[in-house]
Scaffold this motif. Structure first.
Motif, short mmCIF file in Angstrom:
data_model
loop_
_atom_site.label_atom_id
_atom_site.label_comp_id
_atom_site.label_asym_id
_atom_site.label_seq_id
_atom_site.Cartn_x
_atom_site.Cartn_y
_atom_site.Cartn_z
N GLY A 106 0.84 -1.20 0.00
CA GLY A 106 0.00 0.00 0.00
C GLY A 106 0.87 1.24 0.00
N GLN A 107 0.42 2.26 -0.70
CA GLN A 107 1.22 3.49 -0.83
C GLN A 107 0.31 4.69 -0.76
OE1 GLN A 107 3.18 5.33 -4.66
NE2 GLN A 107 4.55 3.74 -3.90
N ALA A 108 0.76 5.73 -0.06
CA ALA A 108 0.03 7.00 0.01
C ALA A 108 1.04 8.12 -0.15
CB ALA A 108 -0.71 7.13 1.33
N GLY A 109 0.61 9.20 -0.80
CA GLY A 109 1.52 10.31 -1.01
C GLY A 109 0.80 11.59 -1.33
N ALA A 110 1.57 12.68 -1.36
CA ALA A 110 1.03 14.00 -1.67
C ALA A 110 2.17 14.96 -1.93
CB ALA A 110 0.17 14.51 -0.52
N PRO A 111 1.93 16.01 -2.74
CA PRO A 111 2.93 17.07 -2.88
C PRO A 111 3.08 17.82 -1.56
CG PRO A 111 1.30 17.16 -4.66
CD PRO A 111 0.76 16.23 -3.62
N THR A 112 4.28 18.26 -1.26
CA THR A 112 4.49 19.00 -0.02
C THR A 112 3.80 20.36 -0.06
OG1 THR A 112 6.59 19.84 -0.88
CG2 THR A 112 6.66 17.86 0.48
N GLU A 113 3.47 20.87 -1.26
CA GLU A 113 2.73 22.12 -1.37
C GLU A 113 1.23 21.91 -1.25
OE1 GLU A 113 4.06 24.59 -4.72
OE2 GLU A 113 5.82 23.29 -4.84
N GLY A 114 0.81 20.65 -1.06
CA GLY A 114 -0.60 20.35 -0.87
C GLY A 114 -1.40 20.35 -2.15
#
Length: 752
Positions: A106-114
């Protein structure tokens, strides 16, 4: 081309130090090493399994990394032995004799700028016993939309609401893959079935003249299916291979535009594509659908039937047939356009390698080992007639560890179905820099196929060198010089310039004030493209710390890569079952913790020439000296990693030099300067299963790996400035790279 040795061999210990999960991720990690500059751009490598052809990448894409015993990387010329064209690197995946595991990740992620969220889940089962295999995989991916309001984007028109325009769409994707392989006496057979579905949704802003309301939307739904099979066998000195496959794809796109589109029919090179009737507040829903089906079957026979004093003559012959069907329908403002194509490609390809010198056999021993190659291919296309390929080359090893390859290829290629008949799609609100006026415009972009395209003619010459200076060190130096020229090249416009607009006047529409309102980007034939480059690099890998006794990981079919034909799938059990006690990598060292390892690679590409002649007599675009579509002269790709007792860190970096585009005469913005850009990716991972005390306390962590990755670690974005130092709105950093830095956290578990 003779007995071509692998340029690189990747051991299981080195694969472990990469911290990857599957064959797909491993090839992504090896992208600099398997990149080819001989192709037309973007070609994936030829992938073999245990030295044999497969029906498609789906057969091996989901195999867990723990199941891989070795990876061989060979030059493009080695592809001729396997019935492929010499424009793709060859990657040979050699599997462990015995492997069994379930894996979940399983993987989750996001840009640090939101502003965006990313997610992925995958479940996989793999069983391997010799040439008997079973691999089942299910993967789901999701990505939310990223809008201009969530980035620092300056709108093109005052009052425009960034919430109504996406920089990247929302997407959902589901893929299922099944592979079944069995041995039936002297024949090994495999069967592969894949199914994929994708949905995307983007916002294109408000209709022209509206200050509020619902934004224009563009949605796309597609699904693909593949069925493939392979039969491999051995008849004395000859390897026989039969591959076949069926592919289907279905794509449906709905687009809302703020004005009725009329008169957009099929176009030629300079035909008027029609205009858009602009009406404030108008809104119409266009639809474009394409269906494609393809069937292919190929038979290859390869081996050594004749011997000369310097060695055996190696011959390969492939015959095949491929049938394809393509149909598209486009509905714009109530006007229907339908296009359909069918093509049958009856092909034959042959290659022969003749040894002319051999130190081992005492023939011209002072030359070392040398082979001459000649190859030819003929494709009889039902809709285009015959296209041919002719090539020749020399494979020379003057010294042990030093290999020189020289080759030349002359080939013809017909345009693809997508280039000919993709449905015409009108996308409103596309930012485009107009070099004629020096301003950024919101235009309607017209994309699709051009049924009047003709085939191209391409000649490629390559001189390559590969050197292993020390046999007791895993160090390789390589250099490849490639020069190519393509006549009647198929391409799209690099930019909106006065010269391009004069050459293709019907492709650009301006309003009464001269403002650009529409650009037809459907492909055309340019007179010629010429490019030459040199790419050189270094690869180094070494173990660190106390080492267990070495294991012979070369005991599978294809022991030296190119000599896979005739190789027997021997080799004993190595490492036991995947995820076995003794490490999250399947215990390849008999239950002891694996050693540490340091790896490093560096590649530098320098472009000497990149020129496009649009029409005979001009205009000429010199992409290295200020023409639109500017090409960076230098690129550096670097990778490095350290792995120690289950903990790993890897850095990947890519740097491209600065460029510029010379401004049009009288333009207020002058020249545009494009900065250099360096992007660095970081990955930290921990094979938790190697922490014995932790596993004893939390048994669920046996066979588990935790990974933290950061793409574009320093948030680098290219900067574009005009003569005054300002950034044109079309080249805002957040438009060129909306996501920026992205952080992902993944957890993977291997079950025995």
């Amino acid at each position: 081309m003779g007995d071509i040795k692998p340029e690189l061999q990747i051991s299981p210990e080195e694969i472990q130090s990469y911290g990857v999960s599957s064959v797909t991720e491993l090839l992504d990690e090896l992208a600099p090493q398997i990149r080819s500059d001989r192709g037309r751009g973007g070609e994936a490598p030829v992938v073999l399994l245990n030295g044999r052809r497969i029906s498609g990448f789906g057969e091996i894409r989901n195999i867990p990394a723990e199941a891989i015993l070795r990876v061989d990387i060979l030059p493009e010329e080695a592809a001729l032995k396997y019935g492929y064209a010499a424009n793709q690197r060859v990657v040979n995946i050699v599997l462990r004799p015995v492997f069994r595991a379930w894996t979940a990740e399983g993987q989750a992620g996001a840009p640090t700028e939101g502003g965006q969220a990313l997610g992925q889940g995958e479940l996989d089962q793999a069983r391997i016993r010799g040439d008997n295999r079973l691999n089942l995989d299910l993967k789901a991916q999701v990505q939310t939309a990223l809008t201009e309001a969530e980035r620092d984007v300056v709108p093109l028109t005052a009052g425009e609401d960034g919430r109504f325009r996406t920089l990247s769409p929302s997407t959902r994707q589901l893929d299922a893959n099944a592979v079944f392989a069995r041995v039936y006496g002297p024949i090994s057979a495999s069967f592969n079935a894949t199914l994929g579905a994708t949905h995307s949704d983007s916002l294109q802003g408000l209709p022209r003249g509206e200050a509020q309301g619902d934004p224009l939307r563009q949605t796309s739904d597609s699904w693909t299916a593949h069925l493939g099979g392979t039969l491999n066998g051995q008849l004395r000195k000859w390897r026989l291979s039969l591959t076949g496959g069926y592919d289907h794809s279905d794509n449906l796109t709905h687009s809302e535009v703020g004005a009725a589109a009329v008169g957009l029919g099929p176009v030629g090179v300079a035909d008027d594509p029609g205009v858009l009737t602009l009406g404030v507040g108008d809104r119409t829903r266009n639809e474009a659908r394409s269906l494609s089906d393809g069937f292919n079957v190929h038979f290859l026979v390869a081996g050594s039937g004749v011997s000369l004093p310097a060695g055996a003559v190696f011959t390969s012959l492939k015959v095949g047939d491929a049938a394809s069907w393509f149909a598209s329908d486009a509905l714009r403002a109530g006007l229907q356009q339908s296009v359909s194509f069918s093509r049958n490609d009856l092909s034959v390809q042959g290659s022969v390698d003749v040894p002319i010198a051999s130190r081992r056999n005492g023939v011209l021993a002072w030359l070392g080992e040398a082979h001459l190659n000649a190859n030819a291919a003929l494709d009889q296309l039902s809709d285009f007639g015959s296209v041919t390929t002719l090539g020749y080359g020399l494979n020379w090893r003057p010294l042990d560890g030093l290999a020189v390859i020289a080759s030349h290829t002359r080939e013809e290629a017909a345009p693809s179905f997508q280039q000919l008949g993709a449905p015409t799609l009108v996308t409103p609100g596309v930012r485009m820099f107009d070099f004629v006026t020096g301003t950024t415009a919101l235009v309607r972009s017209v994309t699709g196929g051009n049924p009047l395209l003709s085939s191209d003619h391409r000649e490629v010459t390559k001189l390559g060198l590969n050197w292993k200076p020390a046999f007791d060190q895993d160090l390789t130096l390589s250099a490849n010089y490639v020069i190519s020229r393509t006549d009647n090249a198929i391409s799209t416009f690099p930019a909106v310039t006065a010269e391009i607009e004069a050459a293709f006047p019907g492709r650009f529409v301006r309003d009464a004030t001269g403002a650009l309102v529409q650009v037809d980007e459907r492909p055309v034939n340019f007179s010629s493209l010429t490019k030459s480059d040199l790419r050189w690099g270094i690869n180094y890998s070494r173990p660190i710390g106390p080492q267990p006794p070495p294991r012979n990981f070369a005991r599978r079919a294809g022991g030296d890569g190119a000599r896979a034909f005739g190789g027997a799938p021997g080799g004993g059990r190595v490492g036991g079952r995947g995820g076995g006690r003794g490490g999250g990598f399947g215990g390849p060292f008999g239950g002891r913790a694996p050693p540490g390892r340091v790896t490093f690679s560096l590649y530098h590409t320098v472009i000497f020439e990149d020129r496009t002649v649009v029409r005979p007599g001009g205009p000429i675009f010199d992409l290295l000296h200020g023409s639109p579509g500017a090409q960076p002269r230098h690129e550096i790709e670097a990778q490095g990693g350290v792995y120690w007792k289950g903990l790993g860190v890897r850095l990947n970096a890519d740097w491209k030099s600065s460029t510029f585009v010379r401004g049009e005469a009288g333009s207020a913005v002058g020249d545009l300067a494009f900065s250099d850009v360096a992007k660095v990716n970081l990955r930290l991972f921990a094979d938790l299963g190697q922490e014995r005390e932790l596993v004893a306390k939390y048994p669920i962590l046996h066979g588990a790996r935790l990974t933290l990755s950061v793409a574009n670690l320093f948030g680098a974005r290219q900067r574009v400035r005009d003569a005054s130092g300002a950034t044109p709105l079309a080249f805002q950093p957040d438009i060129l790279d909306p996501a920026g830095r992205i952080v992902r956290l993944s957890f993977r578990k291997v079950f025995d």
